[in-house]
Design a protein around this motif. Structure first.
Motif, PDB file in Angstrom:
ATOM      1  N   LYS A 279     -49.107   4.147  16.692  1.00 15.47           N
ATOM      2  CA  LYS A 279     -48.525   5.339  16.071  1.00 15.47           C
ATOM      3  C   LYS A 279     -48.525   6.546  16.998  1.00 15.47           C
ATOM      4  O   LYS A 279     -49.231   6.583  17.999  1.00 15.47           O
ATOM      5  N   GLY A 280     -47.745   7.533  16.598  1.00 13.16           N
ATOM      6  CA  GLY A 280     -47.658   8.796  17.305  1.00 13.16           C
ATOM      7  C   GLY A 280     -46.622   9.680  16.640  1.00 13.16           C
ATOM      8  O   GLY A 280     -46.246   9.466  15.493  1.00 13.16           O
ATOM      9  N   ILE A 281     -46.138  10.669  17.387  1.00 12.20           N
ATOM     10  CA  ILE A 281     -45.082  11.574  16.945  1.00 12.20           C
ATOM     11  C   ILE A 281     -43.777  11.088  17.553  1.00 12.20           C
ATOM     12  O   ILE A 281     -43.731  10.748  18.731  1.00 12.20           O
ATOM     13  N   ALA A 282     -42.704  11.098  16.776  1.00 14.69           N
ATOM     14  CA  ALA A 282     -41.391  10.745  17.329  1.00 14.69           C
ATOM     15  C   ALA A 282     -40.298  11.485  16.588  1.00 14.69           C
ATOM     16  O   ALA A 282     -40.456  11.839  15.414  1.00 14.69           O
ATOM     17  N   THR A 283     -39.175  11.688  17.273  1.00 12.30           N
ATOM     18  CA  THR A 283     -38.022  12.285  16.609  1.00 12.30           C
ATOM     19  C   THR A 283     -37.583  11.410  15.448  1.00 12.30           C
ATOM     20  O   THR A 283     -37.085  11.907  14.453  1.00 12.30           O
ATOM     21  N   ASN A 284     -37.768  10.119  15.552  1.00 12.78           N
ATOM     22  CA  ASN A 284     -37.614   9.187  14.439  1.00 12.78           C
ATOM     23  C   ASN A 284     -38.359   7.916  14.834  1.00 12.78           C
ATOM     24  O   ASN A 284     -37.867   7.167  15.670  1.00 12.78           O
ATOM     25  N   PRO A 285     -39.540   7.666  14.277  1.00 13.33           N
ATOM     26  CA  PRO A 285     -40.330   6.502  14.697  1.00 13.33           C
ATOM     27  C   PRO A 285     -39.648   5.162  14.438  1.00 13.33           C
ATOM     28  O   PRO A 285     -40.035   4.155  15.012  1.00 13.33           O
ATOM     29  N   THR A 286     -38.604   5.142  13.595  1.00 15.23           N
ATOM     30  CA  THR A 286     -37.984   3.867  13.215  1.00 15.23           C
ATOM     31  C   THR A 286     -36.514   3.757  13.595  1.00 15.23           C
ATOM     32  O   THR A 286     -35.833   2.829  13.171  1.00 15.23           O
ATOM     33  N   GLY A 287     -35.991   4.698  14.396  1.00 14.24           N
ATOM     34  CA  GLY A 287     -34.581   4.621  14.778  1.00 14.24           C
ATOM     35  C   GLY A 287     -34.148   5.816  15.596  1.00 14.24           C
ATOM     36  O   GLY A 287     -34.978   6.585  16.089  1.00 14.24           O
ATOM     37  N   ASN A 288     -32.848   5.982  15.723  1.00 12.33           N
ATOM     38  CA  ASN A 288     -32.298   7.085  16.504  1.00 12.33           C
ATOM     39  C   ASN A 288     -32.493   8.419  15.794  1.00 12.33           C
ATOM     40  O   ASN A 288     -32.578   8.483  14.565  1.00 12.33           O
ATOM     41  N   TYR A 289     -32.533   9.499  16.579  1.00 10.95           N
ATOM     42  CA  TYR A 289     -32.578  10.830  15.985  1.00 10.95           C
ATOM     43  C   TYR A 289     -31.212  11.169  15.380  1.00 10.95           C
ATOM     44  O   TYR A 289     -30.213  10.472  15.608  1.00 10.95           O
ATOM     45  N   ASN A 290     -31.167  12.234  14.611  1.00  3.33           N
ATOM     46  CA  ASN A 290     -29.960  12.627  13.886  1.00  3.33           C
ATOM     47  C   ASN A 290     -29.093  13.581  14.698  1.00  3.33           C
ATOM     48  O   ASN A 290     -29.593  14.253  15.598  1.00  3.33           O
ATOM     49  N   PRO A 291     -27.817  13.681  14.355  1.00 10.02           N
ATOM     50  CA  PRO A 291     -26.999  14.732  14.967  1.00 10.02           C
ATOM     51  C   PRO A 291     -27.430  16.102  14.449  1.00 10.02           C
ATOM     52  O   PRO A 291     -27.987  16.227  13.360  1.00 10.02           O
ATOM     53  N   ASN A 292     -27.183  17.120  15.259  1.00 11.05           N
ATOM     54  CA  ASN A 292     -27.409  18.524  14.878  1.00 11.05           C
ATOM     55  C   ASN A 292     -28.844  18.820  14.456  1.00 11.05           C
ATOM     56  O   ASN A 292     -29.084  19.554  13.501  1.00 11.05           O
ATOM     57  N   GLU A 293     -29.783  18.251  15.175  1.00  5.08           N
ATOM     58  CA  GLU A 293     -31.189  18.580  14.910  1.00  5.08           C
ATOM     59  C   GLU A 293     -31.551  19.914  15.562  1.00  5.08           C
ATOM     60  O   GLU A 293     -31.046  20.270  16.628  1.00  5.08           O
ATOM     61  N   ASN A 294     -32.432  20.629  14.918  1.00  2.87           N
ATOM     62  CA  ASN A 294     -33.035  21.837  15.469  1.00  2.87           C
ATOM     63  C   ASN A 294     -34.364  22.010  14.740  1.00  2.87           C
ATOM     64  O   ASN A 294     -34.484  22.795  13.809  1.00  2.87           O
ATOM     65  N   GLY A 295     -35.345  21.211  15.154  1.00  2.00           N
ATOM     66  CA  GLY A 295     -36.620  21.200  14.456  1.00  2.00           C
ATOM     67  C   GLY A 295     -37.773  20.915  15.390  1.00  2.00           C
ATOM     68  O   GLY A 295     -37.607  20.805  16.595  1.00  2.00           O
ATOM     69  N   TYR A 296     -38.936  20.755  14.797  1.00  4.58           N
ATOM     70  CA  TYR A 296     -40.148  20.669  15.603  1.00  4.58           C
ATOM     71  C   TYR A 296     -41.239  19.903  14.873  1.00  4.58           C
ATOM     72  O   TYR A 296     -41.175  19.671  13.669  1.00  4.58           O
ATOM     73  N   MET A 297     -42.263  19.538  15.650  1.00  9.73           N
ATOM     74  CA  MET A 297     -43.513  19.017  15.121  1.00  9.73           C
ATOM     75  C   MET A 297     -44.584  20.019  15.526  1.00  9.73           C
ATOM     76  O   MET A 297     -44.825  20.256  16.713  1.00  9.73           O
ATOM     77  N   LEU A 298     -45.199  20.627  14.520  1.00  9.15           N
ATOM     78  CA  LEU A 298     -46.128  21.745  14.695  1.00  9.15           C
ATOM     79  C   LEU A 298     -47.566  21.271  14.585  1.00  9.15           C
ATOM     80  O   LEU A 298     -47.914  20.553  13.652  1.00  9.15           O
ATOM     81  N   SER A 299     -48.402  21.709  15.523  1.00  9.68           N
ATOM     82  CA  SER A 299     -49.826  21.377  15.476  1.00  9.68           C
ATOM     83  C   SER A 299     -50.511  22.186  14.390  1.00  9.68           C
ATOM     84  O   SER A 299     -49.996  23.220  13.938  1.00  9.68           O
ATOM     85  N   PRO A 300     -51.708  21.762  13.985  1.00 14.54           N
ATOM     86  CA  PRO A 300     -52.522  22.648  13.143  1.00 14.54           C
ATOM     87  C   PRO A 300     -52.982  23.840  13.973  1.00 14.54           C
ATOM     88  O   PRO A 300     -52.812  23.864  15.201  1.00 14.54           O
TER      89      PRO A 300
END
Length: 194
Positions: free
Chosen positions: A53-74
């Motif tokens: 496991k880990g962080i991914a834009t999509n752990p099970t497939g391709n990322y989406n079009p028109n993304e503008n997001g993030y993974m934020l730490s505590p």
């Protein structure tokens, strides 16, 4: 030996903060328009740098079009590091569109509780998914605060989605420690570094 759970010296880095994501999301949360998630890597590299496991834009497939997001730490208390430079390192597997004008990955940090963010790595495009790569950023001692946070930011356009950006084994530590000794360093930005 299961190195994801073994606590015997030598099986886990001796750092104050180390995130493997094997048993939880470690307090990381996604935000914005994104497919970012914590989970088992069943696409892209098919496994984490360590574990599954880990962080991914999509752990099970391709990322989406028109993304503008993030993974934020505590919120992370780095106040005990305030006299030292601070290292953030991680392992990544990346397969996104080559030109970073269209699809881009970056790391941002804040030392004021999220009121302002500074990009300290990237934006970067490309990556051919050929294997995990080690990344490291060094911050100055002013980031040794009570309310430090970081976020892995990803943007994409509306064409050509790929496997994406996979992140694992994030470590944060003061550089005065004996954890790492830099013998040679070059970011190859101005030239080929001889």
């Amino acid at each position: 030996v299961n190195s994801d759970v073994c606590t015997t010296p030598g099986y886990q880095p001796d750092v104050p903060y180390f995130y493997t994501f094997e048993f939880s999301n470690e307090g990381f949360t996604s935000g914005g328009t994104t497919s970012f998630a914590v989970g088992e890597f069943t696409s892209g590299p098919g496994e984490g740098h360590s574990g599954k496991k880990g962080i991914a834009t999509n752990p099970t497939g391709n990322y989406n079009p028109n993304e503008n997001g993030y993974m934020l730490s505590p919120v992370i208390n780095l106040s005990s590091f305030n006299d030292n430079e601070i290292a953030i390192q991680w392992w990544e597997w990346r397969h996104i569109e080559e030109n970073n004008i269209w699809d881009q990955a970056s790391l941002q940090v804040t030392k004021d509780g999220g009121d302002s963010w500074q990009t300290v790595w990237g934006p970067i495009g490309g990556g051919n998914g050929s294997g995990y790569q080690h990344q490291m950023v060094v911050l100055d001692s002013s980031y040794g605060v009570l309310n430090f946070q970081m976020r892995f930011l990803f943007k994409s356009d509306n064409a050509n989605q790929y496997n994406g950006w996979y992140i694992d084994d994030i470590a944060i530590y003061p550089l005065n420690s004996s954890i790492i000794t830099t013998v040679f360093s070059n970011d190859f930005e101005p030239d080929d570094g001889n």
